[in-house]
Design a protein around this motif. Structure first.
Motif, PDB file in Angstrom:
ATOM      1  N   LYS A 167       0.834  -1.209   0.000  1.00 34.41           N
ATOM      2  CA  LYS A 167       0.000   0.000   0.000  1.00 34.41           C
ATOM      3  C   LYS A 167       0.863   1.252   0.000  1.00 34.41           C
ATOM      4  O   LYS A 167       0.629   2.188  -0.782  1.00 34.41           O
ATOM      5  N   LEU A 168       1.882   1.302   0.856  1.00 32.28           N
ATOM      6  CA  LEU A 168       2.742   2.486   0.930  1.00 32.28           C
ATOM      7  C   LEU A 168       3.530   2.681  -0.363  1.00 32.28           C
ATOM      8  O   LEU A 168       3.711   3.820  -0.824  1.00 32.28           O
ATOM      9  N   SER A 169       3.986   1.593  -0.959  1.00 36.84           N
ATOM     10  CA  SER A 169       4.755   1.726  -2.204  1.00 36.84           C
ATOM     11  C   SER A 169       3.888   2.247  -3.336  1.00 36.84           C
ATOM     12  O   SER A 169       4.353   3.030  -4.179  1.00 36.84           O
ATOM     13  N   VAL A 170       2.611   1.854  -3.364  1.00 40.53           N
ATOM     14  CA  VAL A 170       1.694   2.346  -4.396  1.00 40.53           C
ATOM     15  C   VAL A 170       1.384   3.824  -4.156  1.00 40.53           C
ATOM     16  O   VAL A 170       1.441   4.641  -5.078  1.00 40.53           O
ATOM     17  N   ILE A 171       1.084   4.188  -2.921  1.00 48.62           N
ATOM     18  CA  ILE A 171       0.766   5.580  -2.596  1.00 48.62           C
ATOM     19  C   ILE A 171       1.907   6.505  -2.982  1.00 48.62           C
ATOM     20  O   ILE A 171       1.699   7.611  -3.492  1.00 48.62           O
ATOM     21  N   GLY A 172       3.135   6.055  -2.763  1.00 49.83           N
ATOM     22  CA  GLY A 172       4.292   6.901  -3.011  1.00 49.83           C
ATOM     23  C   GLY A 172       4.447   7.358  -4.447  1.00 49.83           C
ATOM     24  O   GLY A 172       5.127   8.356  -4.711  1.00 49.83           O
ATOM     25  N   ALA A 173       3.831   6.660  -5.393  1.00 50.67           N
ATOM     26  CA  ALA A 173       3.956   7.025  -6.810  1.00 50.67           C
ATOM     27  C   ALA A 173       3.015   8.156  -7.210  1.00 50.67           C
ATOM     28  O   ALA A 173       3.076   8.632  -8.346  1.00 50.67           O
ATOM     29  N   TYR A 174       2.162   8.598  -6.288  1.00 49.32           N
ATOM     30  CA  TYR A 174       1.178   9.643  -6.581  1.00 49.32           C
ATOM     31  C   TYR A 174       1.526  10.919  -5.812  1.00 49.32           C
ATOM     32  O   TYR A 174       2.110  10.869  -4.729  1.00 49.32           O
ATOM     33  N   LYS A 175       1.116  12.047  -6.350  1.00 52.00           N
ATOM     34  CA  LYS A 175       1.370  13.317  -5.671  1.00 52.00           C
ATOM     35  C   LYS A 175       0.475  13.516  -4.461  1.00 52.00           C
ATOM     36  O   LYS A 175       0.883  14.133  -3.474  1.00 52.00           O
TER      37      LYS A 175
END
Length: 319
Positions: free
Chosen positions: A184-192
Protein backbone atom coordinates in the motif's frame (compact mmCIF):
# COMPACT_ATOMS: atom_id res chain seq x y z
CA UNK A 1 -6.27 -13.92 15.73
CA UNK A 2 -6.56 -16.75 18.22
CA UNK A 3 -8.47 -17.90 21.27
CA UNK A 4 -6.56 -18.04 24.52
CA UNK A 5 -6.94 -21.02 26.85
CA UNK A 6 -8.30 -20.67 30.34
CA UNK A 7 -5.79 -18.77 32.47
CA UNK A 8 -3.51 -20.93 34.64
CA UNK A 9 -3.56 -20.43 38.37
CA UNK A 10 -0.09 -18.87 38.54
CA UNK A 11 -0.82 -16.01 40.92
CA UNK A 12 -0.81 -13.36 38.21
CA UNK A 13 -3.87 -11.13 37.78
CA UNK A 14 -6.10 -12.20 34.89
CA UNK A 15 -7.32 -9.85 32.15
CA UNK A 16 -10.31 -11.33 30.32
CA UNK A 17 -11.46 -10.36 26.84
CA UNK A 18 -15.18 -10.85 27.36
CA UNK A 19 -16.42 -10.61 23.76
CA UNK A 20 -15.12 -10.90 20.23
CA UNK A 21 -13.61 -8.30 17.95
CA UNK A 22 -16.07 -7.85 15.06
CA UNK A 23 -16.88 -11.56 15.03
CA UNK A 24 -13.30 -12.75 15.55
CA UNK A 25 -11.15 -13.36 18.61
CA UNK A 26 -8.98 -10.35 19.51
CA UNK A 27 -5.38 -10.39 18.31
CA UNK A 28 -3.58 -11.92 21.28
CA UNK A 29 -0.24 -12.89 19.70
CA UNK A 30 1.38 -9.60 20.68
CA UNK A 31 0.40 -10.11 24.34
CA UNK A 32 2.57 -13.16 25.00
CA UNK A 33 5.55 -11.09 26.15
CA UNK A 34 3.53 -9.15 28.77
CA UNK A 35 4.51 -10.99 31.92
CA UNK A 36 2.80 -8.96 34.66
CA UNK A 37 -0.67 -10.35 33.84
CA UNK A 38 -2.29 -13.36 32.21
CA UNK A 39 -4.68 -12.72 29.31
CA UNK A 40 -7.67 -14.94 28.62
CA UNK A 41 -10.60 -15.23 26.21
CA UNK A 42 -12.30 -17.98 28.23
CA UNK A 43 -15.40 -16.71 30.05
CA UNK A 44 -14.79 -19.39 32.62
CA UNK A 45 -12.24 -16.95 34.02
CA UNK A 46 -14.86 -14.25 34.58
CA UNK A 47 -15.27 -14.77 38.32
CA UNK A 48 -11.56 -14.44 39.04
CA UNK A 49 -10.59 -11.85 36.43
CA UNK A 50 -8.94 -8.72 37.82
CA UNK A 51 -10.05 -6.82 34.71
CA UNK A 52 -12.63 -7.52 32.02
CA UNK A 53 -12.27 -5.93 28.58
CA UNK A 54 -15.43 -5.28 26.58
CA UNK A 55 -15.08 -4.42 22.88
CA UNK A 56 -17.95 -1.95 22.69
CA UNK A 57 -18.49 -1.86 18.87
CA UNK A 58 -19.10 -5.63 18.93
CA UNK A 59 -21.87 -5.32 21.53
CA UNK A 60 -25.21 -5.23 19.75
CA UNK A 61 -27.19 -5.18 23.00
CA UNK A 62 -25.96 -3.44 26.13
CA UNK A 63 -26.30 -6.53 28.31
CA UNK A 64 -23.64 -6.86 30.95
CA UNK A 65 -22.86 -9.61 33.44
CA UNK A 66 -22.72 -9.11 37.20
CA UNK A 67 -19.57 -7.33 38.24
CA UNK A 68 -17.41 -8.95 40.89
CA UNK A 69 -16.28 -6.73 43.76
CA UNK A 70 -12.90 -5.17 43.07
CA UNK A 71 -13.05 -6.01 39.34
CA UNK A 72 -12.04 -3.42 36.75
CA UNK A 73 -14.25 -3.12 33.68
CA UNK A 74 -12.61 -1.69 30.57
CA UNK A 75 -14.45 -0.16 27.60
CA UNK A 76 -12.30 -0.75 24.52
CA UNK A 77 -12.85 0.78 21.07
CA UNK A 78 -10.89 2.39 18.28
CA UNK A 79 -14.08 3.16 16.37
CA UNK A 80 -15.97 6.46 16.22
CA UNK A 81 -18.93 6.96 18.53
CA UNK A 82 -20.71 8.46 15.51
CA UNK A 83 -20.89 4.93 14.09
CA UNK A 84 -21.31 3.15 17.43
CA UNK A 85 -23.58 5.29 19.63
CA UNK A 86 -23.18 3.04 22.70
CA UNK A 87 -19.83 4.78 23.14
CA UNK A 88 -21.64 8.09 23.56
CA UNK A 89 -24.30 6.70 25.92
CA UNK A 90 -23.22 8.19 29.24
CA UNK A 91 -25.49 5.96 31.31
CA UNK A 92 -24.10 2.83 29.65
CA UNK A 93 -20.50 4.01 29.88
CA UNK A 94 -20.84 4.50 33.64
CA UNK A 95 -20.56 0.72 33.93
CA UNK A 96 -16.87 0.95 33.10
CA UNK A 97 -13.89 1.96 35.21
CA UNK A 98 -11.42 2.59 32.39
CA UNK A 99 -11.70 3.59 28.75
CA UNK A 100 -9.32 2.49 25.99
CA UNK A 101 -10.18 4.61 22.94
CA UNK A 102 -8.75 7.01 20.35
CA UNK A 103 -9.85 9.99 22.48
CA UNK A 104 -6.90 11.78 24.02
CA UNK A 105 -8.96 12.03 27.21
CA UNK A 106 -9.20 8.22 27.50
CA UNK A 107 -7.62 6.50 30.49
CA UNK A 108 -5.53 4.49 28.04
CA UNK A 109 -5.07 6.29 24.74
CA UNK A 110 -5.24 4.06 21.64
CA UNK A 111 -4.57 6.29 18.63
CA UNK A 112 -3.77 5.18 15.10
CA UNK A 113 -0.42 6.97 15.28
CA UNK A 114 2.45 4.94 13.87
CA UNK A 115 5.53 4.43 16.00
CA UNK A 116 8.14 7.19 15.83
CA UNK A 117 10.54 4.75 14.15
CA UNK A 118 8.17 4.60 11.15
CA UNK A 119 8.44 8.37 10.73
CA UNK A 120 12.21 8.27 11.19
CA UNK A 121 12.45 5.68 8.42
CA UNK A 122 10.20 7.76 6.17
CA UNK A 123 12.21 10.94 6.75
CA UNK A 124 15.47 9.14 5.98
CA UNK A 125 14.15 7.98 2.59
CA UNK A 126 13.93 10.22 -0.49
CA UNK A 127 10.55 11.38 -1.75
CA UNK A 128 9.47 8.79 -4.34
CA UNK A 129 9.25 9.73 -8.01
CA UNK A 130 5.67 10.61 -8.93
CA UNK A 131 5.12 8.54 -12.05
CA UNK A 132 1.58 7.17 -11.64
CA UNK A 133 0.09 9.15 -14.52
CA UNK A 134 -2.70 10.79 -12.48
CA UNK A 135 -2.39 13.06 -9.41
CA UNK A 136 -4.46 11.18 -6.82
CA UNK A 137 -4.70 7.74 -5.28
CA UNK A 138 -7.38 6.32 -3.00
CA UNK A 139 -7.63 3.17 -0.87
CA UNK A 140 -11.13 2.74 0.55
CA UNK A 141 -12.92 -0.54 1.01
CA UNK A 142 -15.71 0.17 3.48
CA UNK A 143 -18.83 1.95 2.24
CA UNK A 144 -19.47 3.20 5.82
CA UNK A 145 -20.25 6.87 5.41
CA UNK A 146 -21.27 9.26 8.17
CA UNK A 147 -18.97 12.01 6.88
CA UNK A 148 -20.31 12.48 3.36
CA UNK A 149 -17.07 11.08 2.00
CA UNK A 150 -18.57 8.75 -0.60
CA UNK A 151 -20.42 11.39 -2.59
CA UNK A 152 -17.51 13.81 -2.14
CA UNK A 153 -15.03 11.28 -3.57
CA UNK A 154 -17.36 10.35 -6.44
CA UNK A 155 -17.78 13.99 -7.44
CA UNK A 156 -14.07 14.69 -7.07
CA UNK A 157 -13.27 11.85 -9.47
CA UNK A 158 -15.34 13.58 -12.14
CA UNK A 159 -12.97 16.54 -12.19
CA UNK A 160 -9.48 15.11 -11.66
CA UNK A 161 -7.66 11.84 -12.19
CA UNK A 162 -7.94 9.38 -9.29
CA UNK A 163 -6.76 5.79 -9.17
CA UNK A 164 -8.89 3.90 -6.65
CA UNK A 165 -7.52 0.54 -5.50
CA UNK A 166 -9.94 -0.28 -2.68
CA UNK A 167 -13.19 -2.14 -3.26
CA UNK A 168 -15.15 1.13 -3.02
CA UNK A 169 -15.15 3.00 -6.38
CA UNK A 170 -12.41 0.66 -7.57
CA UNK A 171 -11.06 1.54 -10.99
CA UNK A 172 -7.52 0.20 -10.76
CA UNK A 173 -6.12 -3.27 -9.98
CA UNK A 174 -2.81 -3.81 -8.24
CA UNK A 175 -0.11 -4.74 -10.73
CA UNK A 176 2.30 -6.02 -8.07
CA UNK A 177 2.06 -8.73 -5.42
CA UNK A 178 -0.06 -7.59 -2.49
CA UNK A 179 2.11 -7.78 0.63
CA UNK A 180 -0.25 -5.73 2.77
CA UNK A 181 0.78 -2.42 4.27
CA UNK A 182 4.19 -2.44 2.58
CA UNK A 183 2.55 -2.68 -0.84
CA UNK A 184 0.00 0.00 0.00
CA UNK A 185 2.74 2.49 0.93
CA UNK A 186 4.76 1.73 -2.20
CA UNK A 187 1.69 2.35 -4.40
CA UNK A 188 0.77 5.58 -2.60
CA UNK A 189 4.29 6.90 -3.01
CA UNK A 190 3.96 7.03 -6.81
CA UNK A 191 1.18 9.64 -6.58
CA UNK A 192 1.37 13.32 -5.67
CA UNK A 193 -1.72 13.19 -3.46
CA UNK A 194 -3.55 10.54 -1.46
CA UNK A 195 -7.24 10.80 -0.54
CA UNK A 196 -7.83 10.08 3.13
CA UNK A 197 -11.51 10.54 3.98
CA UNK A 198 -12.70 9.28 7.38
CA UNK A 199 -16.00 7.43 7.69
CA UNK A 200 -17.19 9.94 10.33
CA UNK A 201 -16.25 13.34 11.70
CA UNK A 202 -15.20 13.36 15.35
CA UNK A 203 -12.43 15.06 17.34
CA UNK A 204 -9.30 12.87 17.69
CA UNK A 205 -10.69 10.26 15.27
CA UNK A 206 -7.67 10.23 12.98
CA UNK A 207 -6.90 6.91 11.33
CA UNK A 208 -4.17 5.49 9.12
CA UNK A 209 -5.81 7.29 6.20
CA UNK A 210 -4.04 10.43 7.38
CA UNK A 211 -0.70 8.95 8.45
CA UNK A 212 0.02 6.46 5.64
CA UNK A 213 0.64 9.16 2.99
CA UNK A 214 3.31 10.79 5.18
CA UNK A 215 5.07 7.44 5.55
CA UNK A 216 4.80 6.86 1.78
CA UNK A 217 6.22 10.26 0.85
CA UNK A 218 3.14 11.95 -0.56
CA UNK A 219 0.60 14.63 0.44
CA UNK A 220 -2.62 13.64 2.24
CA UNK A 221 -5.91 15.16 1.10
CA UNK A 222 -7.86 14.75 4.30
CA UNK A 223 -11.47 14.93 5.42
CA UNK A 224 -12.22 14.11 9.03
CA UNK A 225 -11.33 15.22 12.53
CA UNK A 226 -11.90 18.95 13.13
CA UNK A 227 -8.70 19.10 15.22
CA UNK A 228 -6.59 17.47 12.52
CA UNK A 229 -3.92 20.21 12.60
CA UNK A 230 -2.56 18.91 15.89
CA UNK A 231 -1.98 15.46 14.35
CA UNK A 232 0.16 16.75 11.49
CA UNK A 233 3.94 16.15 11.69
CA UNK A 234 4.63 19.77 10.71
CA UNK A 235 3.17 22.91 9.21
CA UNK A 236 1.69 22.95 5.69
CA UNK A 237 2.01 19.16 5.43
CA UNK A 238 -1.45 18.24 4.14
CA UNK A 239 -4.54 19.57 2.37
CA UNK A 240 -7.75 19.86 4.38
CA UNK A 241 -10.68 19.03 2.09
CA UNK A 242 -13.12 20.67 4.50
CA UNK A 243 -11.64 24.07 3.64
CA UNK A 244 -13.05 23.88 0.10
CA UNK A 245 -16.61 24.76 -0.83
CA UNK A 246 -17.03 21.81 -3.20
CA UNK A 247 -15.21 18.83 -4.71
CA UNK A 248 -14.83 20.90 -7.90
CA UNK A 249 -13.00 23.68 -6.05
CA UNK A 250 -10.72 21.11 -4.41
CA UNK A 251 -10.05 19.44 -7.77
CA UNK A 252 -9.11 22.79 -9.32
CA UNK A 253 -6.71 23.51 -6.45
CA UNK A 254 -5.07 20.08 -6.75
CA UNK A 255 -4.77 20.40 -10.53
CA UNK A 256 -3.02 23.74 -10.07
CA UNK A 257 -0.58 22.21 -7.58
CA UNK A 258 0.00 19.32 -9.96
CA UNK A 259 1.19 21.83 -12.57
CA UNK A 260 3.24 23.96 -10.16
CA UNK A 261 6.11 21.82 -8.93
CA UNK A 262 7.56 24.56 -6.72
CA UNK A 263 4.25 25.08 -4.91
CA UNK A 264 3.78 21.31 -4.56
CA UNK A 265 7.24 20.88 -3.01
CA UNK A 266 6.34 23.30 -0.23
CA UNK A 267 4.18 20.54 1.25
CA UNK A 268 7.38 18.62 2.00
CA UNK A 269 9.16 21.48 3.77
CA UNK A 270 8.25 19.89 7.12
CA UNK A 271 10.52 16.98 6.29
CA UNK A 272 13.52 19.32 6.23
CA UNK A 273 12.55 20.84 9.57
CA UNK A 274 11.88 17.49 11.22
CA UNK A 275 8.90 16.45 13.30
CA UNK A 276 7.34 19.35 15.18
CA UNK A 277 7.60 19.47 18.98
CA UNK A 278 3.82 19.06 19.29
CA UNK A 279 3.83 15.99 17.08
CA UNK A 280 6.73 14.47 18.97
CA UNK A 281 4.74 15.01 22.17
CA UNK A 282 1.82 13.08 20.65
CA UNK A 283 4.11 10.24 19.58
CA UNK A 284 5.58 10.07 23.06
CA UNK A 285 2.13 10.04 24.70
CA UNK A 286 1.04 7.22 22.38
CA UNK A 287 4.16 5.11 22.83
CA UNK A 288 3.83 1.70 24.38
CA UNK A 289 1.30 -1.01 23.65
CA UNK A 290 -2.15 -0.14 25.07
CA UNK A 291 -2.63 -3.58 26.62
CA UNK A 292 0.78 -3.40 28.24
CA UNK A 293 -0.34 -0.12 29.82
CA UNK A 294 -3.55 -1.82 30.97
CA UNK A 295 -1.52 -4.69 32.44
CA UNK A 296 0.64 -2.19 34.35
CA UNK A 297 -2.49 -0.57 35.82
CA UNK A 298 -3.95 -3.94 36.81
CA UNK A 299 -0.68 -5.15 38.35
CA UNK A 300 -0.21 -1.90 40.27
CA UNK A 301 -3.76 -2.11 41.55
CA UNK A 302 -3.18 -5.70 42.71
CA UNK A 303 -0.12 -4.53 44.63
CA UNK A 304 -1.92 -1.59 46.28
CA UNK A 305 -3.87 -2.03 49.53
CA UNK A 306 -7.64 -2.38 48.97
CA UNK A 307 -8.31 0.87 50.85
CA UNK A 308 -6.52 2.70 48.01
CA UNK A 309 -8.82 1.33 45.34
CA UNK A 310 -10.38 4.70 44.57
CA UNK A 311 -10.14 6.38 41.18
CA UNK A 312 -8.19 5.81 39.00
CA UNK A 313 -8.51 2.19 40.09
CA UNK A 314 -12.29 1.97 40.09
CA UNK A 315 -15.09 4.41 39.32
CA UNK A 316 -17.84 1.94 40.13
CA UNK A 317 -17.39 -0.46 42.99
CA UNK A 318 -19.49 -3.59 42.83
CA UNK A 319 -21.56 -4.48 45.85
Amino acid sequence: MSLLPRAPDNGKPVILFYNDFFGRPPDTQSLAHIESCTFSTDRGDLSRAAAVVFHIPSMRKPKLVRKRRGQLWVAWSMESEINYPLLADQQFMRNFDLTMTYHQSADIWCPYLPDISAFETALAAPIPHKNAGVPLVMFQSSPMNRSGRNSFALELMKHIGVHSYGSFLKNRPLTIEDRGHETKLSVIGAYKFCIGFENSIAPDYVTEKFFDPFLAGTVPVYLGAPNIDMFAPGENAFIDASKFSSPLQLAQFLAQLDRDEEAYRRYFKWRENGLSAEFQRLLSAASGEPFRRLAEIVAARRAAPARHWGWPWSRNRAS
